[in-house]
Write an enzyme that holds these catalytic residues in place. Structure first.
Site, mmCIF file in Angstrom:
data_model
loop_
_atom_site.group_PDB
_atom_site.id
_atom_site.type_symbol
_atom_site.label_atom_id
_atom_site.label_comp_id
_atom_site.label_asym_id
_atom_site.label_seq_id
_atom_site.Cartn_x
_atom_site.Cartn_y
_atom_site.Cartn_z
ATOM 1 N N GLN A 46 -33.657 -13.708 19.598
ATOM 2 C CA GLN A 46 -33.304 -12.514 20.360
ATOM 3 C C GLN A 46 -33.443 -11.261 19.502
ATOM 4 O OE1 GLN A 46 -31.143 -15.356 21.120
ATOM 5 N NE2 GLN A 46 -32.376 -15.525 22.974
ATOM 6 N N ASN A 64 -35.391 -11.211 24.799
ATOM 7 C CA ASN A 64 -35.877 -12.508 24.346
ATOM 8 C C ASN A 64 -37.252 -12.343 23.699
ATOM 9 O OD1 ASN A 64 -33.780 -14.327 25.266
ATOM 10 N ND2 ASN A 64 -34.489 -13.936 27.357
ATOM 11 N N CYS A 73 -25.717 -11.820 24.356
ATOM 12 C CA CYS A 73 -26.198 -12.611 23.213
ATOM 13 C C CYS A 73 -25.078 -12.619 22.177
ATOM 14 C CB CYS A 73 -27.476 -12.034 22.626
ATOM 15 S SG CYS A 73 -28.078 -12.975 21.196
ATOM 16 N N ASN A 150 -25.413 -14.238 31.306
ATOM 17 C CA ASN A 150 -26.664 -14.944 31.558
ATOM 18 C C ASN A 150 -26.312 -16.332 32.080
ATOM 19 O OD1 ASN A 150 -25.655 -15.827 29.113
ATOM 20 N ND2 ASN A 150 -27.332 -15.066 27.897
ATOM 21 N N GLU A 201 -33.105 -23.021 25.615
ATOM 22 C CA GLU A 201 -32.762 -21.628 25.883
ATOM 23 C C GLU A 201 -33.773 -20.988 26.824
ATOM 24 O OE1 GLU A 201 -30.547 -18.614 23.052
ATOM 25 O OE2 GLU A 201 -32.627 -18.871 22.451
ATOM 26 N N GLY A 211 -24.820 -18.297 20.607
ATOM 27 C CA GLY A 211 -23.434 -17.910 20.837
ATOM 28 C C GLY A 211 -23.036 -18.001 22.293
ATOM 29 N N SER A 212 -23.847 -17.420 23.181
ATOM 30 C CA SER A 212 -23.482 -17.435 24.603
ATOM 31 C C SER A 212 -23.566 -18.852 25.172
ATOM 32 C CB SER A 212 -24.357 -16.472 25.407
ATOM 33 O OG SER A 212 -25.705 -16.868 25.399
#
Length: 272
Positions: A46, A64, A73, A150, A201, A211-212
């Site tokens: 990212q 992205n 993110c 997201n 992802e 992380g998310s």
């Protein structure tokens, strides 16, 4: 025009930080794709651009590597917080994202904690193509879905080593049930306080961590009653902590490191 950046990572989940405060945002979809190219650019999972903001230290915009944008993110938010807290010699700041105003703190051990906001469970918030119960989706394996800004789709499996993520990941990502595509998680529960997570992802492939996605996976496990409110999430690149009390915001705690800084010229050649 030369563009300065920081290359950072969070347990191997790599990202680039561009500071565009006091200037116009230089990043377009095409520029993000060129920078994200690991052979001809910088390479990242990212990209986060820091922009001026009236009610926070900075506003973050995320990209992205395929040139698409995203609203959240966790790794890059921690990275931007680390940079800005070092700059201001403080241990707490607020950052504005499309998820809202996120409070970030440096813990006593040097890790970065981010209030990632409340998870969203409504079918139209994730979004899904049809109205349904997001705790158990009508797909093989009965995954759960949530949004952390997201979309996330979580499968709970007995053995991660038996999962062909390269084949399954893109198939689920692009399932018509997810009109904006989705991140895909495969979770093996070690115990109520510890999970092993592998990720496909959205727009990125298989990262060492996210992380998310760590937040989404832990939240889906907690809401199903499988996990305690504080969970150690072990990804391929390392471990982060996710904390959620079942009603309020999700907290993500983990390390970040700067790999290098550099300057991109018009030709995307680097001067380190």
């Amino acid at each position: 025009m030369p563009l300065s950046f920081h290359k950072m990572h969070a347990n191997g989940d790599d990202f680039v930080i561009v500071d565009s405060r006091n200037s116009a945002n230089p990043i377009t979809s095409a520029m993000a794709r060129r920078m994200g190219d690991r052979h001809r650019g910088v390479g990242f999972n990212q990209l986060a651009v820091m922009l001026d903001c009236d009610d926070a230290v900075a506003r973050l915009m995320f990209w992205n590597a395929d040139g698409s944008t995203l609203d959240a993110c966790g790794s890059a938010t921690r990275g931007a917080a680390d940079v800005l807290m070092r700059e201001s010699n403080t241990t707490s700041i607020a950052l504005r994202t499309n998820r809202g105003l996120l409070t970030c703190e440096r813990t006593s051990t040097g890790t970065i904690s981010v209030n990632m906001g409340e998870p969203l469970f409504g079918w139209s918030d994730i979004p899904l193509a049809l109205e349904m119960d997001t705790a158990v989706l009508p797909l093989a394996g009965e995954p759960a879905a949530t949004s952390m800004g997201n979309p996330h789709c979580t499968y709970f499996v007995d053995d991660l080593t038996a999962i062909d993520i390269v084949t399954l990941g893109p198939t689920i990502e692009t399932n018509p049930l997810f009109p904006l595509k989705t991140n895909v998680h495969f979770v093996q529960i070690i115990n109520r306080k510890h999970i092993r997570l592998r990720i496909w992802e959205r727009g990125g492939g298989i990262p060492l961590g996210s992380g998310s996605c760590s937040c989404g996976a832990a939240v889906n496990g907690i809401r199903r009653g499988l996990l305690d409110p504080r969970v150690e999430v072990e990804c391929d690149g390392g471990t982060v902590t996710v904390q959620w009390d079942g009603v309020g915001p999700v907290f993500l705690i983990g390390p970040v490191e700067t790999t290098f800084s550099g300057t991109i010229h018009d030709s995307l050649s680097l001067r380190l």
